[in-house]
Structures are given as structure tokens and as C-alpha cells.
Design a protein around this motif. Sequence first.
Motif, PDB file in Angstrom:
ATOM      1  N   GLU A 199       0.598  -1.424  -0.101  1.00  0.00           N
ATOM      2  CA  GLU A 199       0.000  -0.320   0.156  1.00  0.00           C
ATOM      3  C   GLU A 199       0.731   1.273  -0.383  1.00  0.00           C
ATOM      4  O   GLU A 199       0.488   2.506   0.780  1.00  0.00           O
ATOM      5  CB  GLU A 199      -1.258   0.253   0.878  1.00  0.00           C
ATOM      6  CG  GLU A 199      -2.104  -1.241   0.915  1.00  0.00           C
ATOM      7  CD  GLU A 199      -2.741  -1.195   2.433  1.00  0.00           C
ATOM      8  OE1 GLU A 199      -3.433  -0.458   2.874  1.00  0.00           O
ATOM      9  OE2 GLU A 199      -4.088  -1.504   1.650  1.00  0.00           O
ATOM     10  N   VAL A 200       2.295   1.462  -0.869  1.00  0.00           N
ATOM     11  CA  VAL A 200       2.968   2.286  -0.992  1.00  0.00           C
ATOM     12  C   VAL A 200       2.446   3.376  -1.851  1.00  0.00           C
ATOM     13  O   VAL A 200       2.864   4.169  -0.664  1.00  0.00           O
ATOM     14  CB  VAL A 200       4.304   1.858  -1.576  1.00  0.00           C
ATOM     15  CG1 VAL A 200       4.992   2.886  -1.890  1.00  0.00           C
ATOM     16  CG2 VAL A 200       4.959   0.767  -0.182  1.00  0.00           C
ATOM     17  N   ILE A 201       1.804   3.529  -2.798  1.00  0.00           N
ATOM     18  CA  ILE A 201       1.131   4.920  -3.111  1.00  0.00           C
ATOM     19  C   ILE A 201       0.343   5.490  -2.413  1.00  0.00           C
ATOM     20  O   ILE A 201       0.026   6.460  -2.887  1.00  0.00           O
ATOM     21  CB  ILE A 201       0.818   4.059  -4.515  1.00  0.00           C
ATOM     22  CG1 ILE A 201       1.667   3.447  -5.586  1.00  0.00           C
ATOM     23  CG2 ILE A 201       0.514   5.937  -5.797  1.00  0.00           C
ATOM     24  CD1 ILE A 201       3.236   4.836  -5.097  1.00  0.00           C
ATOM     25  N   TYR A 202      -0.742   4.351  -2.480  1.00  0.00           N
ATOM     26  CA  TYR A 202      -2.012   5.287  -1.096  1.00  0.00           C
ATOM     27  C   TYR A 202      -1.633   5.888  -0.467  1.00  0.00           C
ATOM     28  O   TYR A 202      -1.824   7.147   0.239  1.00  0.00           O
ATOM     29  CB  TYR A 202      -2.606   3.537  -0.777  1.00  0.00           C
ATOM     30  CG  TYR A 202      -3.671   3.803   0.307  1.00  0.00           C
ATOM     31  CD1 TYR A 202      -5.381   4.879  -0.585  1.00  0.00           C
ATOM     32  CD2 TYR A 202      -3.845   3.541   1.411  1.00  0.00           C
ATOM     33  CE1 TYR A 202      -6.045   4.702   0.786  1.00  0.00           C
ATOM     34  CE2 TYR A 202      -4.920   3.844   2.543  1.00  0.00           C
ATOM     35  CZ  TYR A 202      -6.324   4.187   1.852  1.00  0.00           C
ATOM     36  OH  TYR A 202      -6.984   4.604   2.806  1.00  0.00           O
ATOM     37  N   SER A 203      -0.756   4.721   0.980  1.00  0.00           N
ATOM     38  CA  SER A 203       0.129   5.596   2.239  1.00  0.00           C
ATOM     39  C   SER A 203       0.530   6.924   1.235  1.00  0.00           C
ATOM     40  O   SER A 203       0.602   8.579   1.768  1.00  0.00           O
ATOM     41  CB  SER A 203       1.185   4.563   2.268  1.00  0.00           C
ATOM     42  OG  SER A 203       0.828   3.269   2.747  1.00  0.00           O
ATOM     43  N   THR A 204       1.527   7.126   0.434  1.00  0.00           N
ATOM     44  CA  THR A 204       2.341   8.493  -0.053  1.00  0.00           C
ATOM     45  C   THR A 204       1.342   9.553  -0.493  1.00  0.00           C
ATOM     46  O   THR A 204       0.931  10.472  -0.069  1.00  0.00           O
ATOM     47  CB  THR A 204       3.009   7.385  -1.216  1.00  0.00           C
ATOM     48  OG1 THR A 204       3.709   7.134  -0.583  1.00  0.00           O
ATOM     49  CG2 THR A 204       4.261   9.557  -1.714  1.00  0.00           C
ATOM     50  N   LEU A 205       0.109   8.481  -1.364  1.00  0.00           N
ATOM     51  CA  LEU A 205      -0.717   9.759  -1.383  1.00  0.00           C
ATOM     52  C   LEU A 205      -1.909  10.487  -0.264  1.00  0.00           C
ATOM     53  O   LEU A 205      -2.109  11.726  -0.275  1.00  0.00           O
ATOM     54  CB  LEU A 205      -1.907   8.738  -2.510  1.00  0.00           C
ATOM     55  CG  LEU A 205      -1.525   8.778  -3.956  1.00  0.00           C
ATOM     56  CD1 LEU A 205      -2.047   8.035  -4.701  1.00  0.00           C
ATOM     57  CD2 LEU A 205      -1.124  10.333  -4.754  1.00  0.00           C
ATOM     58  N   LYS A 206      -1.930   9.314   0.695  1.00  0.00           N
ATOM     59  CA  LYS A 206      -2.955   9.852   1.827  1.00  0.00           C
ATOM     60  C   LYS A 206      -1.940  10.858   3.195  1.00  0.00           C
ATOM     61  O   LYS A 206      -2.334  11.743   2.889  1.00  0.00           O
ATOM     62  CB  LYS A 206      -3.229   8.580   2.678  1.00  0.00           C
ATOM     63  CG  LYS A 206      -4.214   7.879   2.071  1.00  0.00           C
ATOM     64  CD  LYS A 206      -5.693   8.411   1.951  1.00  0.00           C
ATOM     65  CE  LYS A 206      -7.130   7.562   1.733  1.00  0.00           C
ATOM     66  NZ  LYS A 206      -8.419   8.848   1.192  1.00  0.00           N
TER      67      LYS A 206
END
Length: 273
Positions: A175-182
Amino acid sequence: MAGPGTTGPLTGKIAFVTGSGRGLGRATADKLAALGADVVIHDLDEAGPAKYGEAESLQDVARDIARHGARVTTVLGNIGDPAAVAEMSRRIVTELGTVDILVNCAGGDIGAEGGKPNPNSALDVALEDIQVETNNNLIGTLLVSQTFVRPMRDRGSGSVINIASTAAHVGNTPEVIYSTLKAAVVHYTRCLAAEMRPYGVRVNAVSPGPTKTARFQATRKTDPEMMVTTDSLMRYADPEEIADAVAFLAGPQAKFIHGQVLRVDGGRTLFPG
Ligand SMILES: NC(=O)c1ccc[n+]([C@@H]2O[C@H](COP(=O)([O-])OP(=O)(O)OC[C@H]3O[C@@H](n4cnc5c(N)ncnc54)[C@H](O)[C@@H]3O)[C@@H](O)[C@H]2O)c1
């Protein structure tokens, strides 16, 4: 859709909750309507609420929320598409009026194929998944904010609540991209708050921990011990518990709270910041 009118702390306010056809957004729209607000509910398309079996259609969700007596209207479209967002704004102003409360809730860890990206790690996640997630979680929040916060600024009042995630506050894999975007949504909350401070438009964020929406349960292996509904803090949240926090930040009791991020996770993340 109009009912007899509910009286509460949000009576007379118009609330727009993106992604409110299902899940956290629906629970939030329902809560705001119960507190007296007129609400605009929204999804990508009419069938969005059916995807994980929560309702047949967005119209069904609107009818259900209208039981509180609030005026309810629906808008459709991709929050990352400027033309779609402009059309949402036009319809909302025509049908209900100017939005007082904006909840940027649409988003999630959903990639190009409709489920979680696979692979979902920093080095292997596909560009298509990165683009779709960026559209859904960051670009959409930016576009919707630009469109709906300008009139709040011009009027000198309004309240914005961005739905981030506890994933925004700690290094994660997958969930790297999701975490970064949040994390970007959290920082945008602070930047927008700085910009809006002279105008009296409050901007805050809620970072939910894992929460038992239908999508959450359908797209991961859940821990049965965390699914319990008790007073324990060692469990997943119920959507209504996140909605309560959003409603608090939207309403008069939070009138001096600005630029803050409230983690609602039963204390799962107990670090400063
Ligand atoms: N459920 C959890 O555990 C959890 C935890 C932390 C944060 N969140 C966040 O809360 C929000 C709601 O999550 P949920 O669990 O209710 O998920 P959900 O999938 O049930 O709801 C997301 C909604 O957003 C809509 N949406 C997504 N991208 C869109 C786009 N580009 N344009 C228009 N609509 C779009 C979907 O159609 C849906 O209605 C998301 O932002 C998610 O990241 C959820």
C-alpha cells in the motif's frame, strides 16, 4: 428529495460528501443529515453503491438518507475530471445552493483493474496503478477543493474535512502509493488551512484506522478478533465512528479547530504528529 426538515446543529447547512454512495462517505452523509444538514451524495456512477452490496443504486441511498428529513440530491462523476467536477458544482448550486461543508472522502487503495494493485510495493507497483490511485486520492481532492472552496473563501465561511488514513502517518509496505498519497492529502490539508485562515474557512482532516466498510471487508483478509463489535479499543472501527469525528469537525463545536488531523483508530497509532 425533500422531507419535513430535521432541526439540529447543522440545520441550514449544505454538505457535499464525495464518495458517499457507500462506505465511510455514506455513513458520513447520513450523520450530517441526521444533524440537520442538506446533503449532496456522490459516486462515480449510479451503480457505485452496488459494488460491494451496500445498496442497489445511488438513488436508493438518497432515499434512505432523506428519512432524516433533509433535502438530498445526487451527483455523479470522476472527481479527477475537471469537467465532471464543474458539472457537479453547477448542479449542486442549481438544486440546493452553495456548499458550506465539503467532505473529501472519495478515494481508496484501488488500482487500474478495480482491486488493490498487485504488486503493491514501492519498487514494483505499475505506473497505471500509480496514475489511477493519484487521480482518485490526490488529484480528485485537489480539484474538488479548488471548485468548492473558492465560494467559501469569497463568502468568508465554510468547513472542509479531508479523509486521509492512518497509513499516511507511518512508513508502510505494501500500500505504498496509497500511503504516500494520503500523506499528501494530510499536508494539503495544512497548506489549504494556512491559505484559508484569513478567510474563516476551516480545513481539517480525519485519518481513520482500519474500518469495517463493505469494500474493506471484500478486498482483504480480515482478522476475526478485530471484527468484534464491543467497547474494546482492540478492533476495527465502525463507519459511524469515523462519521462522528467528521461531524464534530464540521460543526459549531469545532469552530476554533483548524488545520488539524484527527486520527480515529482506537489508539492503534500512538505517536506524536
Ligand atoms: N475503510 C477503511 O478502513 C479506511 C481507512 C482509512 C481511510 N479510508 C478512506 O476512506 C475513504 C472511504 O473508504 P471506504 O472504505 O468507504 O471505501 P469505498 O470504496 O466503499 O468508498 C469509496 C468511494 O469513493 C468513490 N470513488 C473512488 N474514486 C473515485 C473517483 N475518482 N471519482 C469518484 N468517486 C470515486 C467510490 O466509487 C466509492 O463510492 C477513502 O478515501 C479511503 O481511502 C478508509
